[in-house]
Every structure is written in structure tokens, then in C-alpha cells.
Design a protein around this motif. Structure first.
Motif, PDB file in Angstrom:
ATOM      1  N   ASP A 129     -21.202  32.381  -5.213  1.00 14.94           N
ATOM      2  CA  ASP A 129     -19.992  32.619  -4.423  1.00 14.94           C
ATOM      3  C   ASP A 129     -20.332  32.761  -2.934  1.00 14.94           C
ATOM      4  O   ASP A 129     -19.657  32.190  -2.072  1.00 14.94           O
ATOM      5  CB  ASP A 129     -19.276  33.880  -4.907  1.00 14.94           C
ATOM      6  CG  ASP A 129     -18.752  33.749  -6.326  1.00 14.94           C
ATOM      7  OD1 ASP A 129     -18.529  32.607  -6.774  1.00 14.94           O
ATOM      8  OD2 ASP A 129     -18.575  34.785  -6.995  1.00 14.94           O
ATOM      9  N   ASP A 130     -21.373  33.526  -2.635  1.00 11.12           N
ATOM     10  CA  ASP A 130     -21.777  33.706  -1.234  1.00 11.12           C
ATOM     11  C   ASP A 130     -22.234  32.395  -0.619  1.00 11.12           C
ATOM     12  O   ASP A 130     -21.941  32.101   0.544  1.00 11.12           O
ATOM     13  CB  ASP A 130     -22.907  34.731  -1.134  1.00 11.12           C
ATOM     14  CG  ASP A 130     -22.472  36.140  -1.496  1.00 11.12           C
ATOM     15  OD1 ASP A 130     -21.258  36.404  -1.505  1.00 11.12           O
ATOM     16  OD2 ASP A 130     -23.360  36.978  -1.769  1.00 11.12           O
ATOM     17  N   GLY A 169     -27.827  30.161   8.715  1.00 12.32           N
ATOM     18  CA  GLY A 169     -27.290  31.305   7.988  1.00 12.32           C
ATOM     19  C   GLY A 169     -28.046  31.643   6.719  1.00 12.32           C
ATOM     20  O   GLY A 169     -27.673  32.591   6.012  1.00 12.32           O
ATOM     21  N   SER A 170     -29.112  30.905   6.423  1.00 16.44           N
ATOM     22  CA  SER A 170     -29.789  31.088   5.138  1.00 16.44           C
ATOM     23  C   SER A 170     -30.499  32.436   5.036  1.00 16.44           C
ATOM     24  O   SER A 170     -30.568  33.020   3.948  1.00 16.44           O
ATOM     25  CB  SER A 170     -30.783  29.948   4.889  1.00 16.44           C
ATOM     26  OG  SER A 170     -31.830  29.961   5.856  1.00 16.44           O
ATOM     27  N   ILE A 171     -31.040  32.937   6.136  1.00 12.50           N
ATOM     28  CA  ILE A 171     -31.730  34.231   6.085  1.00 12.50           C
ATOM     29  C   ILE A 171     -30.742  35.345   5.761  1.00 12.50           C
ATOM     30  O   ILE A 171     -31.026  36.225   4.931  1.00 12.50           O
ATOM     31  CB  ILE A 171     -32.469  34.503   7.405  1.00 12.50           C
ATOM     32  CG1 ILE A 171     -33.630  33.516   7.569  1.00 12.50           C
ATOM     33  CG2 ILE A 171     -32.982  35.943   7.462  1.00 12.50           C
ATOM     34  CD1 ILE A 171     -34.378  33.643   8.885  1.00 12.50           C
ATOM     35  N   LYS A 172     -29.573  35.315   6.382  1.00 11.98           N
ATOM     36  CA  LYS A 172     -28.545  36.315   6.080  1.00 11.98           C
ATOM     37  C   LYS A 172     -28.121  36.221   4.622  1.00 11.98           C
ATOM     38  O   LYS A 172     -27.982  37.245   3.929  1.00 11.98           O
ATOM     39  CB  LYS A 172     -27.343  36.111   6.996  1.00 11.98           C
ATOM     40  CG  LYS A 172     -26.217  37.113   6.774  1.00 11.98           C
ATOM     41  CD  LYS A 172     -25.059  36.868   7.731  1.00 11.98           C
ATOM     42  CE  LYS A 172     -23.921  37.860   7.491  1.00 11.98           C
ATOM     43  NZ  LYS A 172     -22.780  37.604   8.413  1.00 11.98           N
ATOM     44  N   TYR A 173     -27.918  34.987   4.146  1.00  8.85           N
ATOM     45  CA  TYR A 173     -27.530  34.771   2.749  1.00  8.85           C
ATOM     46  C   TYR A 173     -28.598  35.284   1.786  1.00  8.85           C
ATOM     47  O   TYR A 173     -28.314  36.031   0.843  1.00  8.85           O
ATOM     48  CB  TYR A 173     -27.291  33.276   2.522  1.00  8.85           C
ATOM     49  CG  TYR A 173     -27.309  32.857   1.060  1.00  8.85           C
ATOM     50  CD1 TYR A 173     -26.224  33.096   0.236  1.00  8.85           C
ATOM     51  CD2 TYR A 173     -28.429  32.227   0.504  1.00  8.85           C
ATOM     52  CE1 TYR A 173     -26.233  32.726  -1.104  1.00  8.85           C
ATOM     53  CE2 TYR A 173     -28.454  31.848  -0.820  1.00  8.85           C
ATOM     54  CZ  TYR A 173     -27.355  32.105  -1.620  1.00  8.85           C
ATOM     55  OH  TYR A 173     -27.387  31.740  -2.952  1.00  8.85           O
ATOM     56  N   LYS A 227     -29.062  39.109   1.650  1.00 10.18           N
ATOM     57  CA  LYS A 227     -28.010  39.775   0.868  1.00 10.18           C
ATOM     58  C   LYS A 227     -28.344  39.751  -0.615  1.00 10.18           C
ATOM     59  O   LYS A 227     -28.163  40.760  -1.328  1.00 10.18           O
ATOM     60  CB  LYS A 227     -26.659  39.110   1.110  1.00 10.18           C
ATOM     61  CG  LYS A 227     -25.492  39.758   0.355  1.00 10.18           C
ATOM     62  CD  LYS A 227     -24.180  39.087   0.720  1.00 10.18           C
ATOM     63  CE  LYS A 227     -23.007  39.789   0.026  1.00 10.18           C
ATOM     64  NZ  LYS A 227     -23.030  39.625  -1.434  1.00 10.18           N
ATOM     65  N   GLN A 228     -28.850  38.641  -1.117  1.00  9.69           N
ATOM     66  CA  GLN A 228     -29.176  38.558  -2.557  1.00  9.69           C
ATOM     67  C   GLN A 228     -30.328  39.504  -2.896  1.00  9.69           C
ATOM     68  O   GLN A 228     -30.298  40.197  -3.924  1.00  9.69           O
ATOM     69  CB  GLN A 228     -29.536  37.115  -2.937  1.00  9.69           C
ATOM     70  CG  GLN A 228     -28.557  36.047  -2.461  1.00  9.69           C
ATOM     71  CD  GLN A 228     -27.089  36.415  -2.625  1.00  9.69           C
ATOM     72  OE1 GLN A 228     -26.666  36.932  -3.670  1.00  9.69           O
ATOM     73  NE2 GLN A 228     -26.298  36.154  -1.594  1.00  9.69           N
ATOM     74  N   TYR A 229     -31.351  39.557  -2.043  1.00  7.49           N
ATOM     75  CA  TYR A 229     -32.481  40.457  -2.300  1.00  7.49           C
ATOM     76  C   TYR A 229     -32.063  41.917  -2.191  1.00  7.49           C
ATOM     77  O   TYR A 229     -32.525  42.768  -2.952  1.00  7.49           O
ATOM     78  CB  TYR A 229     -33.635  40.155  -1.339  1.00  7.49           C
ATOM     79  CG  TYR A 229     -34.551  39.060  -1.845  1.00  7.49           C
ATOM     80  CD1 TYR A 229     -35.718  39.360  -2.531  1.00  7.49           C
ATOM     81  CD2 TYR A 229     -34.236  37.717  -1.653  1.00  7.49           C
ATOM     82  CE1 TYR A 229     -36.559  38.361  -3.005  1.00  7.49           C
ATOM     83  CE2 TYR A 229     -35.060  36.709  -2.121  1.00  7.49           C
ATOM     84  CZ  TYR A 229     -36.220  37.037  -2.801  1.00  7.49           C
ATOM     85  OH  TYR A 229     -37.035  36.039  -3.282  1.00  7.49           O
TER      86      TYR A 229
END
Length: 450
Positions: free
Chosen positions: A270-271, A307-311, A314-316
Motif C-alpha cells: 500500500d505504501d 523517496g525509496s529511503i523514506k519508504y 517506514k517498513q523497517y
């Protein structure tokens, strides 16, 4: 571009003679020995959009590096062909493996140890052919010729110069230097079984620092950042127990994300959709392949996206809130795809999918990976395939720094030059045989200079 590199720039000028003759012969000569370190005939250079060919003589046949490929530590100049391409392949077969490192170390004189090195900074798939003259021929299928020559003069000097160019490796946490174990589990795959294995090792008096797990801790769908509460109930408490006795814990994390869960039930998908993070197909839709997810579908974060680092962080963070992990074991990040295409295939009549030259140790350019026409923020997958794990390592390194506020531990199956600044490297899937053990020692020594 061709750069002659030395720790002291003046010494590079004084030690070498560089010139281009009237006939187009480019030479780099070591003045003190009159050895030709690099010599190529520019009139025979082939430079096109999807094929480049450049040949250079070698001062001696003593050549090492050009990883990651299943071959001997000392490479053979008797027509050995090496394909460089991040690739998941059956271990018994020759050919390219998980990393791409077009760097070689050449011993010019075995008596004095005088040495040089050459690095081709190119992320495309390529063949490298070693010839009896001795000589080396590069055949990248894209990109540019951005070459660096290292003068040494000793082997350790060459390695030092190369590492300073691509980036010094990150200092690992102290505990990461201890004994690690990943063995799980006899059926059934349960936390109870894992506890028995871990406690047996501790009871044997083996200095045991870090326990790892592959995907058996995940829900039966094999989705990242999930926990099977039936088989691994009490997982977080067990990891905290490991911490209490001075140990650490590292789980496997694949890049592939399951797109088949219901909306609102699986945040990693979803994210990714809401942040527009996933790799696209040639028409702009989300690229769908297949790895371990039981749904039969997998999508892939584009770690080159700003934006991949922010994404990823968040998962970690959300997973760490459940289980206080200490590091990340990045697997399947060549990037791997069992379909060797999308679920809809790859575009027909497309030069990216059927390039005019196919590296000889690949059955096809999409083998075990994505369509080459897939789109990433950094460019077409054709051009940035070998950088996927590098970008993933950056995102994982930053995520763990944020989540744990400690020095991170990241280990990666796939690599490319400079990745050591963000992750370590493991040699991938090997058979438990003495032959495989011998291979991992010999052919990996220079491959690990990431």
C-alpha cells in the motif's frame, strides 16, 4: 575517459609515459621498467549505443579479479571469457554470479611484485575476453568507457588506490565480527525448533554471537515484514532473550513485495503504491514478476527513487516495533525474478530485450531477472540492472541507522563497486561440499573488494 590514478598525482606523471601515436595507438608505459601497462588501438575501437569493444595488451598473464564469476583465483589468458552481470544461477554451472566488478589486478613482474590495476566504471552487462598475447578485450552492451588505471606499484598499493576511488568500506559493529549461524530448521519450521538448534550450539560451548533466519519466520505467503504467529509465536520475546544473553539477531529481507493482499492489509505494498515507489513496465504500469510469494506475483521497489529511503525506513521501523532486529540480510537483489519476464511477458521487437550482442554466458538478457525495458527512476533496467543491490544497500543502511540509532549491519547477496560503504557481501547459495568451499575462497578474494 581514461584516468591514471595514484595516491600522489605528481608520481603518476613522473612514473608513466602517456601518449597517442599518429596511428591511433594509445599507450601508458611505466618509465622505470618500460612495461606497457595499457595499450589500445583507437582505430579499432567499436563504440555504438548497444555495443562497445576495446582491446588492450597486458604486461603479463598474471591477472586477478573481474568478478563475480565462477572461475579460478588466477584468471587464464588462454581465451577465458568472463560475463559480468548480476545473476542468480545454479551453483554447479559456470558463468556470472551475484556481483559485477570490472576491475582487475595485474602482476607485471612476479619477482619484484610490480603491479597495476584497471577499473571500467560501467554498469551494463558485458563480456571480458582474456587472450594469449596477453591481452584483454571488453565488450559492454551499453554505457560509456570510463576507465581508471592504478599504478601501484605493489599489489596492496593497487588495491588501496582502487578502494579509495570507489569508497572506503563501512566499519561494521563489533558484534558483527563474531560467529554467525543461520540454520533452520528441520520440519516443521517453528520457533520451537529454532530454539532447540540455537540452544544446542550454545550448549556445545561454541562462541556464538549472531543468529540468522531465512524466510521461515514469515507468514505462509512469504511476505516481507510479516511474522507467522502460529509457527513463530513469541518471536519478539525470543529475540529480546538473545539480547539479554549478549547475542544479536538478523533476518532475511528480499526486495520483492506481494501485490496480492487486500487493500489496507499489507503496508509494504500500500505504501509503495501511494508513494509511487515500484519499478514500472514499458507502458508505465507497475512491473509484476514472481519470486517466493505464494500469490505468484511480486513487485519491486525502485531503490533509485528519491523517496525509496523514506519508504524502506517506514517498513523497517514498523517491523522493528514488532521484533527488535539488529541487522538485515538482503537476498534476491540481483534483482531476481523466476519468470525472466513480467507476468505479461516482455515487449517483442525491442532492441533492449534482444540486444544485437548477448553476453556469451547468458541464455538471454532477462534470465532470472526483469525485462530490460522496465523503467526505474535512474533509467532503463537495461542500464541500471547491476546497480539494483547498490541502491537497496543504501536504503537499508539508512533505514537501520534511523531505526536503531546505531552502526548498521547489512549483508547483501548482489553487489557492485563501492557498495562496501553501505553493506557487506555474502557469497550466495553454495553446496555444502569441499569443492564449493575451495571455490568460495579462491574466486572470491578480489570479488569482495566492493
Amino acid at each position: 575517459m581514461l584516468l591514471v590514478y595514484h595516491a600522489i598525482a605528481d608520481l603518476a606523471v613522473n612514473e608513466t609515459q602517456i601518449g597517442i601515436g599518429a596511428t591511433g595507438l594509445l599507450t601508458i608505459e611505466r618509465k622505470s621498467t618500460k612495461k606497457l601497462i595499457f595499450q589500445t588501438d583507437l582505430t579499432k575501437l567499436i563504440y555504438s549505443d548497444q555495443f562497445i569493444q576495446l582491446k588492450s595488451t597486458l604486461p603479463s598473464p598474471q591477472i586477478y579479479g573481474l568478478g563475480e564469476n565462477k572461475s579460478n583465483f588466477t584468471k587464464s589468458t588462454q581465451w577465458e571469457l568472463i560475463t559480468i552481470f548480476n545473476h542468480d544461477k545454479v551453483m554447479s554451472a559456470p558463468g556470472p554470479r551475484y556481483g559485477s566488478h570490472p576491475f582487475y589486478l595485474n602482476i607485471e613482474d612476479v619477482t619484484t611484485g610490480t603491479s597495476n590495476g584497471v577499473f571500467l566504471l560501467n554498469s551494463n552487462a558485458m563480456d571480458v575476453l582474456l587472450q594469449p598475447e596477453p591481452a584483454i578485450t571488453y565488450r559492454p552492451i551499453g554505457g560509456i568507457l570510463d576507465m581508471f588505471v592504478f599504478l601501484g606499484p605493489k599489489p596492496d598499493d593497487v588495491v588501496r588506490q582502487y578502494i579509495h576511488l570507489i569508497g572506503l568500506p563501512e566499519l561494521p559493529p563489533f558484534w558483527a565480527l563474531g560467529y554467525h549461524q543461520c540454520r533452520c530448521c528441520t520440519e516443521p519450521h517453528t520457533l520451537a525448533n529454532q530454539k532447540l538448534i540455537t540452544e544446542r550450539t550454545i550448549s556445545a560451548g561454541i562462541p556464538f554471537d549472531v543468529q540468522w533466519n531465512a524466510k521461515e519466520y514469515m507468514e505462509p505467503t512469504f511476505d516481507d515484514f510479516t511474522i507467522d504467529q502460529k509457527r513463530f509465536g513469541g518471536f519478539a520475546d525470543w529475540v529480546r532473550h538473545l539480547h539479554d544473553i549478549g547475542m544479536h539477531y538478523v533476518p532475511i529481507v528480499d526486495p520483492g513485495i506481494d501485490p496480492a493482499q487486500k487493500a489496507g492489509q499489507y503496508a509494504p505494498y500500500d505504501d509503495g503504491v501511494s508513494m509511487d515507489i515500484f519499478i514500472k513496465n514499458n507502458t508505465g504500469g507497475i512491473f509484476i514478476g514472481k519470486t517466493w510469494q505464494t500469490s505468484g506475483k511480486t513487485v519491486y521497489p525502485d531503490f533509485s527513487h528519491p523517496g525509496s529511503i523514506k519508504y524502506w525506513t517506514k517498513q523497517y521501523q514498523e517491523f522493528h516495533n514488532q521484533v527488535p532486529i539488529d541487522g538485515s540480510w538482503n537476498d534476491m537483489n540481483e534483482v531476481d525474478n523466476f519468470l525472466s519476464a513480467s507476468i505479461y511477458g516482455c515487449p517483442a521487437n525491442n532492441s533492449l530485450e534482444t540486444p544485437p550482442y548477448l553476453p556469451k554466458q547468458l541464455p538471454k538478457i532477462q534470465d532470472q531477472t526483469l525485462c530490460m525495458s522496465a523503467k526505474q527512476y535512474a533509467g532503463l533496467h537495461y542500464n541500471v540492472h547491476n546497480l539494483y543491490a547498490f541502491y537497496m544497500a543504501i536504503a537499508t543502511d539508512e533505514a537501520l541507522k534511523t531505526v536503531r540509532n546505531k552502526r548498521p549491519f547489512v549483508i547483501s547477496r548482489a553487489t557492485s563497486p563501492g557498495q562496501g560503504k553501505y553493506s557487506g557481501h555474502w557469497n550466495g547459495d553454495t553446496d555444502t561440499t569441499y569443492g564449493e568451499l575451495k571455490w568460495t575462497i579462491g574466486c572470491k578474494l578480489l570479488d569482495y573488494l566492493v
